[in-house]
Design a protein around this motif. Structure first.
Motif, PDB file in Angstrom:
ATOM      1  N   ARG A 326       0.839  -1.192   0.000  1.00 35.40           N
ATOM      2  CA  ARG A 326       0.000   0.000   0.000  1.00 35.40           C
ATOM      3  C   ARG A 326       0.874   1.241   0.000  1.00 35.40           C
ATOM      4  N   ASP A 361     -12.022   5.681  -1.394  1.00 37.51           N
ATOM      5  CA  ASP A 361     -12.672   5.584  -0.077  1.00 37.51           C
ATOM      6  C   ASP A 361     -12.354   6.754   0.831  1.00 37.51           C
ATOM      7  N   SER A 362     -11.174   7.351   0.671  1.00 34.44           N
ATOM      8  CA  SER A 362     -10.829   8.427   1.602  1.00 34.44           C
ATOM      9  C   SER A 362      -9.693   9.269   1.042  1.00 34.44           C
ATOM     10  N   GLY A 366      -3.890  13.536   0.731  1.00 35.27           N
ATOM     11  CA  GLY A 366      -4.226  14.045  -0.591  1.00 35.27           C
ATOM     12  C   GLY A 366      -3.210  13.664  -1.656  1.00 35.27           C
ATOM     13  N   ASP A 402      -4.239   3.729  11.302  1.00 29.56           N
ATOM     14  CA  ASP A 402      -3.107   4.600  11.021  1.00 29.56           C
ATOM     15  C   ASP A 402      -3.569   5.899  10.376  1.00 29.56           C
TER      16      ASP A 402
HETATM   17  P1  AMP Z   1      -3.461  10.030   0.835  1.00 28.75           P
HETATM   18  O1  AMP Z   1      -2.640   9.910  -0.371  1.00 28.75           O
HETATM   19  O2  AMP Z   1      -2.631  10.337   2.044  1.00 28.75           O
HETATM   20  O3  AMP Z   1      -4.632  10.979   0.704  1.00 28.75           O
HETATM   21  O4  AMP Z   1      -4.084   8.589   1.153  1.00 28.75           O
HETATM   22  C1  AMP Z   1      -5.326   8.226   0.667  1.00 28.75           C
HETATM   23  C2  AMP Z   1      -5.314   6.763   0.269  1.00 28.75           C
HETATM   24  O5  AMP Z   1      -4.830   5.985   1.341  1.00 28.75           O
HETATM   25  C3  AMP Z   1      -6.706   6.308  -0.088  1.00 28.75           C
HETATM   26  O6  AMP Z   1      -6.643   5.788  -1.394  1.00 28.75           O
HETATM   27  C4  AMP Z   1      -7.032   5.222   0.903  1.00 28.75           C
HETATM   28  O7  AMP Z   1      -7.495   4.061   0.252  1.00 28.75           O
HETATM   29  C5  AMP Z   1      -5.738   4.930   1.633  1.00 28.75           C
HETATM   30  N1  AMP Z   1      -5.899   4.936   3.106  1.00 28.75           N
HETATM   31  C6  AMP Z   1      -6.767   5.609   3.847  1.00 28.75           C
HETATM   32  N2  AMP Z   1      -6.583   5.363   5.167  1.00 28.75           N
HETATM   33  C7  AMP Z   1      -5.575   4.504   5.253  1.00 28.75           C
HETATM   34  C8  AMP Z   1      -4.913   3.842   6.332  1.00 28.75           C
HETATM   35  N3  AMP Z   1      -5.278   4.053   7.582  1.00 28.75           N
HETATM   36  N4  AMP Z   1      -3.916   2.988   6.047  1.00 28.75           N
HETATM   37  C9  AMP Z   1      -3.530   2.778   4.791  1.00 28.75           C
HETATM   38  N5  AMP Z   1      -4.107   3.367   3.718  1.00 28.75           N
HETATM   39  C10 AMP Z   1      -5.112   4.218   3.935  1.00 28.75           C
END
Ligand code: AMP
Length: 485
Positions: A326, A361-362, A366, A402
């Protein structure tokens, strides 16, 4: 004197999966399979402790389950008919073997191993008191305070001591423990983190998710209840309820992102929940477009729901390379940027010349969204609209998911319009908090007694955050997090 916070980053950034098995031959092999099914809950380290009627056996290692437990000799030395196992993930901080669970200690009544999913929100305060009274800690995980609280309570059997310890900790915990000829499972009084009970042949299994039951062919029996202790031993399953009952606050983010879609939690299929949220999102935030594209894998069920709800065709417009972890795992922004490129590629044939709705999903920092929007545009999309199947993540989680500290959360700094500009999309919409509750089968969020823990979206933390504010009013953890960053 403690000059830095003993848990520092890993305290805030743990995600874990647990399994406990009693009364089964080849118990370690079953535990390995269970942990393998829970690998998405923690990729940093894995461990198993077994009991053979006389002795405990343990193996813990950094890395994935398939790498750490790939030798017959390792699995064979884990003899016995009872086992607990743990997978763990933390981004930074102490990635060291002494923190890898299950933790084990020799207490007055015998050996005691424990594995924990969740976070204790007063572990620092409790630890400080225990250290003052002479306790010598072996690890920097919050979980160890449970063993010390049991050790320093000089009365009662294993379960009495465990109950005594649990009465002194706050926060979220699903636990599996192994003592002389028994496996114990616990969910905290609010039931924030999951734990299910299954029947495995003539024995029993506990696991974070039902997908771990499926892999070993166990039958689902029920969710362990909030505030319940289950003891698995030669008498079968004994249920103990040592806490006064309170309204449940199961983590809604398990439904949105964390759990595997083939699992069922609290009677709801994760896959169905995600599809339902996607459909509700389509009702709340429609947009004229040609194609609905998920950000794989986590956005897939919500995108299917959005496509069904909107009548716009679903296409795999992004292909994921499964041979990288991931993106979230990578510690620096620079590496995260590289990570996204390694992990996702636009499927040009499906997005070129199209108005694309991207569903994820979230949004946390960003970073992922920004890169993916760029990528879809570079592949020829004429418009890119982002739809997010969670409300804005504006607060850190202190219960075992996390999340970075609050200042790094995009939604804590910007409103949706500013976020859309930052990400570079034509429009951006999140599901509303009430929309989320509606999708989960409720009329709306009960503001007085919310049906879930949704603190990452609302800041409504269901327990005290003692370590955050400190007994003396200082914001210990946030200060230390700043220092660490
Ligand atoms: P970001 O790039 O920091 O905005 O991360 C968003 C992405 O991280 C989204 O595509 C989510 O699927 C994934 N994500 C959200 N929460 C978590 C988490 N707690 N641990 C790992 N991946 C996450």
């Amino acid at each position: 004197m403690l000059t830095t916070h003993p848990f520092d980053d890993d305290h805030l950034k743990e995600e874990c999966g647990i399994v406990g098995i009693y009364g089964v031959d080849e118990v370690a092999a079953h535990a390995v399979l269970g942990l393998h099914a829970l690998q998405h809950r923690g990729q940093e380290a894995a461990g198993i402790v077994t009991f053979d009627g006389q002795r405990f056996h343990a193996h813990r290692d950094l890395g994935h389950v398939a790498d750490s437990f790939n030798k017959q000799s390792v699995v064979e030395q884990l003899r016995g008919h009872a086992a607990i196992g743990h997978v763990r993930y933390s981004t930074t901080g102490d990635t060291i073997l002494r923190n890898v669970q299950p933790l084990f200690a020799d207490l007055a009544f015998g050996g005691f191993a424990v594995g924990h999913n969740g976070n204790l929100t007063n572990a620092y305060a409790v630890r400080r008191e225990l250290v003052k009274r002479g306790s010598l800690f072996q690890s920097t995980t919050d979980t160890e305070v449970i063993q010390h609280l049991m050790a320093t309570h000089l009365r009662g059997n294993v379960v009495d001591r465990l109950i005594h310890a649990l009465h002194q900790v706050e926060g979220a915990y699903s636990l599996v423990a192994l003592a002389n000829d028994m496996v114990i499972g616990v969910r905290d009084p609010l039931g924030v983190r999951p734990l299910v009970l299954g029947k495995l042949g003539s024995g029993w299994i506990l696991a974070s998710e039902t997908c771990a039951l499926d892999i070993v062919g166990a039958d689902f029996v029920r969710d362990v209840e909030a505030g319940e202790i289950v003891v698995l031993d030669r008498n079968g399953v004994t249920s103990i309820k040592p806490f006064s009952q309170m309204p449940k606050r199961f983590c809604v983010f398990e439904y949105i992102y964390f759990a595997r879609p083939d699992s069922v939690m609290e009677g709801t299929s994760i896959y169905d929940a995600r599809k339902g949220i996607g459909a509700e999102l389509a009702r709340e935030s429609p947009v004229d477009a040609d194609v609905v594209v998920p950000v794989p894998d986590s956005g897939v069920p919500a995108a299917l729901g959005y496509a069904e709800g909107s009548g716009i065709p679903f296409e795999l417009g992004i292909i994921r390379n499964h041979y990288v972890g991931r993106t979230f795992i990578e510690p620096t922004d620079h590496i995260r940027h590289l990570g996204v490129k390694l992990k996702h590629n636009a499927n040009r044939a499906k997005v070129q010349g199209k108005r694309v709705i991207l569903v994820d999903d979230s949004i946390v920092r960003g970073t992922t969204s920004k890169k993916i929007v760029e990528m879809i545009r570079a592949a020829g999309a004429t418009e890119v609209h982002m739809r997010i199947s969670s409300p804005p993540t504006s607060y850190s989680c202190f219960y075992g998911i996390d999340t970075p500290e609050r200042s790094k959360l995009l939604a804590a700094r910007m409103d949706a319009k500013e976020m859309a500009e930052f990400i570079g999309c034509d429009s951006l919409a999140f599901i509303s908090i009430d929309g989320l509750y509606r999708a989960m089968g409720h009329k709306s969020r009960d503001a007085k007694s919310p049906q879930y823990c949704d603190a990452c979206f609302t800041g409504d933390y269901p327990t005290e955050l003692t370590d955050q504010t400190g007994g003396d009013g200082t914001h210990q953890l946030s200060l230390l997090a700043e220092r660490a960053s």
